[in-house]
Design a protein around this motif. Structure first.
Motif, mmCIF file in Angstrom:
data_model
loop_
_atom_site.group_PDB
_atom_site.id
_atom_site.type_symbol
_atom_site.label_atom_id
_atom_site.label_comp_id
_atom_site.label_asym_id
_atom_site.label_seq_id
_atom_site.Cartn_x
_atom_site.Cartn_y
_atom_site.Cartn_z
ATOM 1 N N LEU A 229 0.828 -1.203 0.000
ATOM 2 C CA LEU A 229 0.000 0.000 0.000
ATOM 3 C C LEU A 229 0.865 1.257 0.000
ATOM 4 O O LEU A 229 0.543 2.240 -0.669
ATOM 5 C CB LEU A 229 -0.935 -0.014 1.214
ATOM 6 C CG LEU A 229 -1.977 1.102 1.288
ATOM 7 C CD1 LEU A 229 -2.848 1.118 0.048
ATOM 8 C CD2 LEU A 229 -2.844 0.937 2.529
ATOM 9 N N ARG A 230 1.977 1.235 0.736
ATOM 10 C CA ARG A 230 2.879 2.389 0.744
ATOM 11 C C ARG A 230 3.424 2.659 -0.652
ATOM 12 O O ARG A 230 3.526 3.805 -1.090
ATOM 13 C CB ARG A 230 4.023 2.157 1.734
ATOM 14 C CG ARG A 230 3.617 2.313 3.194
ATOM 15 C CD ARG A 230 4.838 2.443 4.083
ATOM 16 N NE ARG A 230 5.619 1.219 4.104
ATOM 17 C CZ ARG A 230 5.471 0.249 5.004
ATOM 18 N NH1 ARG A 230 4.570 0.375 5.955
ATOM 19 N NH2 ARG A 230 6.228 -0.822 4.977
ATOM 20 N N ARG A 231 3.774 1.587 -1.355
ATOM 21 C CA ARG A 231 4.301 1.751 -2.718
ATOM 22 C C ARG A 231 3.229 2.277 -3.672
ATOM 23 O O ARG A 231 3.506 3.101 -4.547
ATOM 24 C CB ARG A 231 4.852 0.415 -3.230
ATOM 25 C CG ARG A 231 6.209 0.056 -2.643
ATOM 26 C CD ARG A 231 6.723 -1.262 -3.195
ATOM 27 N NE ARG A 231 8.106 -1.477 -2.879
ATOM 28 C CZ ARG A 231 8.569 -1.920 -1.718
ATOM 29 N NH1 ARG A 231 7.714 -2.206 -0.751
ATOM 30 N NH2 ARG A 231 9.862 -2.076 -1.500
ATOM 31 N N ILE A 232 2.003 1.791 -3.505
ATOM 32 C CA ILE A 232 0.902 2.255 -4.369
ATOM 33 C C ILE A 232 0.652 3.743 -4.151
ATOM 34 O O ILE A 232 0.522 4.521 -5.106
ATOM 35 C CB ILE A 232 -0.375 1.444 -4.089
ATOM 36 C CG1 ILE A 232 -0.198 -0.009 -4.523
ATOM 37 C CG2 ILE A 232 -1.569 2.065 -4.823
ATOM 38 C CD1 ILE A 232 -1.374 -0.901 -4.163
ATOM 39 N N LEU A 233 0.587 4.162 -2.892
ATOM 40 C CA LEU A 233 0.345 5.576 -2.586
ATOM 41 C C LEU A 233 1.496 6.448 -3.063
ATOM 42 O O LEU A 233 1.278 7.554 -3.565
ATOM 43 C CB LEU A 233 0.125 5.748 -1.077
ATOM 44 C CG LEU A 233 -1.138 5.089 -0.502
ATOM 45 C CD1 LEU A 233 -1.198 5.279 1.005
ATOM 46 C CD2 LEU A 233 -2.390 5.652 -1.159
#
Length: 379
Positions: A229-233
């Motif tokens: 999720l951190r990478r997506i954001l």
């Protein structure tokens, strides 16, 4: 025109064809069943008038009334259940605002809970505009202050006007506020997919459909894992040039398992309330045949509306137009019949739009009130 736009048009066209076909069959069945019920009701009333025994005559008359009351019409709708369904749906739209607030707090964006909920509700007005970018614009615009002062000063003033001490904001709040909006959306859709997958496994649908649902439930958990999720954001922030640092301003300690668990539970509450709302709406509409048990209706209704809304979101069509209805109809029809299911999905769309419009209007009025008070706090 980009390839994505062509895909969206193709999906919309295919769904529209399927929806028109299903609606046509449902209308034909509706007309046939209506004709049969009216004929039976007339026969029973004639028998009741000719019956010398008053007790038998009364029983025949009641039987005729039951058949007439099962005809779908505005006069036969249980409006008290429609009102309760609307209230449940309105309550179901509040937890996502709490999720948004949790992420804003984790990313050090100054915003109180009431403002976050108002921003979330206001964003629903942008769902019906192509591209869905207006949703992000409305929510971020409501989260961040609208004044001539600096971002930090105005945010502090906004916080002072609501409740609690103002939080200090550092860096670029625009990127982190946008990331928070996407965070809430990703978590909400991920939980919705998981709910639909788990509940559909217990449905009377074919085995291959239930297997796909179970797989979808598992896959939906992957994008909301904190490292992913951190990478997506960060990717979204980089694409939109909203971040001042390579990682999108999202530290490895910001999106944690604890934060995700809290937001996951809040989103789960939201889907449960939305499912209960849809189930209540189904029972408010007259049915030709007796309805299944309440447990079955709630389970399948929650699965149907969850899957419909998630796939409608993925389609990127304004409001998931057509996709939500078609998917919901496919899941719901085996349980309550195609005619009743079609009426339910149409009624749900109308009720959802009405509730979202009312809540968005109230949120806009509340946010305007806050902006009116901001200069006073600096005086």
């Amino acid at each position: 025109m980009s390839w994505l736009a062509w895909i969206q048009r193709a999906v919309f066209l295919l769904v529209l064809i399927g929806l028109v076909s299903a609606a046509s069959k449902a209308v034909e069945r509706w007309q046939a069943e209506t004709s049969v019920l009216k004929t039976e009701a007339q026969r029973l009333r004639s028998d009741a008038a000719a019956e010398p025994d008053p007790l038998v005559s009364a029983a025949l008359a009641r039987d005729a009334e039951r058949r007439e009351s099962s005809l779908p019409s505005l006069a036969n709708v249980r409006w008290e259940r429609v009102s309760l369904a609307g209230l449940l749906y309105a309550c179901g739209l509040v937890p996502p605002g709490c999720v948004l607030h949790c992420c804003l707090k984790a990313l050090a964006v100054s915003c109180t809970l009431r403002r976050a909920i108002a921003a979330q509700l206001l964003g629903h007005a942008g769902k019906y505009i192509p591209g869905k970018a207006m949703v992000v614009f409305l929510r971020v615009g409501a989260i961040l202050p609208q004044s001539g002062t600096s971002v930090v000063e105005a945010a502090a003033g906004s916080g002072a006007n609501e409740s609690g001490p103002p939080q200090r904001d550092t860096g670029r709040p625009l990127g982190r506020a946008t990331s928070s909006v996407f965070f809430e959306t990703l978590v909400m859709m991920g939980v919705g997919a998981a709910v639909a997958g788990v509940l559909l496994w217990q449905s009377p649908l074919p085995t291959w459909v239930r297997g796909c649902a179970a797989a979808m439930a598992g896959l939906s958990l992957i994008p909301v894992c904190p490292p992913i999720l951190r990478r997506i954001l960060a990717f979204i922030a980089a694409r939109r040039k909203l971040a001042s640092s390579p990682d999108g301003g999202i530290a490895s300690t910001t999106i944690t398992w604890s934060l995700l668990g809290q937001c996951w539970l809040l989103s789960l509450v939201s889907w449960v309330l939305i499912g209960l709302s849809f189930a209540m709406l189904i029972t408010a509409i007259p049915s030709f045949a007796p309805l299944p048990s309440a447990t079955q209706i709630v389970t399948v209704a929650t699965a149907a509306i969850s899957l419909g809304m998630v796939l409608g979101f993925v389609s990127l069509l304004p409001g998931g137009a057509g996709v939500r209805e078609y998917v919901t109809l496919l899941v719901l029809a085996p349980l309550i019949g195609q005619t009743h299911a079609l009426l339910a999905v149409i009624a749900a769309r109308l009720m959802f739009i009405l509730v979202e419009a009312v809540l968005a209007s109230l949120s806009a009025a509340y946010l305007r009130h806050l902006r009116y008070l901001q200069p006073i706090s600096h005086g």
